[in-house]
Design an enzyme around this catalytic site. Sequence first.
Site: not given
Length: 347
Positions: A182-184
Amino acid sequence: MTTENAPKHYVTTFYSFQKIENPEQVKLDLETKAEELNVKGLIILGTEGYNSTVSAVTAESFEAWKQFVREYFHKPTQFYKDSYSDKAPFRRFKVKIREEIVTTGIPEKQPPEGVNHHLTPSEWNKVMKEESDYVMIDTRNWYEYKIGTFKGALNPNIEKFTDFPQYIESQGIAKDKKMLIFCTGGIRCEKGILELQDKGYNNVFQLEGGILNYLNEYPNDQYEGECFVFDHRVAVDQDLKPSTKYGLCPHCGQPSEIKIECLRCDEPGMVCVNCIELEFKKDTCSRNCAHGLKLHPGKKARKQIVPFNIEKMKAEGVTDIPTIRVSKTKVVQLNDKGEAQTVSTKE
């Protein structure tokens, strides 16, 4: 939402991987429309697509901008991640043309159309709550992880995303192991998953829309802490509201949370956990004050006014706006848009 309770700034984050033939012309068109609608923010533009966060001060211009993007890029299903802010996230509107719309070091890799092993926030939650045989990895930088992350997520402790694939290889994770990344806002994972798949990891899943999309649906659930964002808000909390905990360290630009009273100008400030250990930086609110304290220990001086301070004063309704002389022949003044700019003048 009533006018009285309406936010001062409407904010949205969005991206799309699609072929863009003439980025220079697109840049001009975006700048023209942003000026028309009084939209501020940043768009990273390239031949592979666009990546952006923008803000508007009215709901009308906010929705008009989103509709413009849908029509201009022929993207009727454009996915927007909306939030709100009482303070301006951006000072002005900028379009930057780059080789990659998110820096990964693999510009030759392009995500396929449609979804590529995406999990919706509800599917993500289901895995976290009902399964145990998986590994979850935060693809962001170390300082983003420190502000907040998902329960049980591994921290690669990387400075830049280009170090991520090497970190995965060093962990000895089985190629068929279920992996969640996951990321922002989702864009980094769109390319990161391609690199992992090319290396033989065939059971990787990415969080659709990233942390921002997850918090919009599941605040105070499986994510802990706040989420770093790339604008003047610094971070958003579980309800996607601007952080009241973090600022930007004036010395290094990293997120800061340690409150200090400047020994040079006696004004309050915030520094990060690293700079609080450094002489002169630990007790000062700006680089200017740190430099002054180093040259003249114990000597007091007024807090330096910078262009951003002038713009903020104008936005807050201050009428007696100062100018800043930066040299014998130049001063900083506000233009008719309320933006600080350096202009030549005679002594």
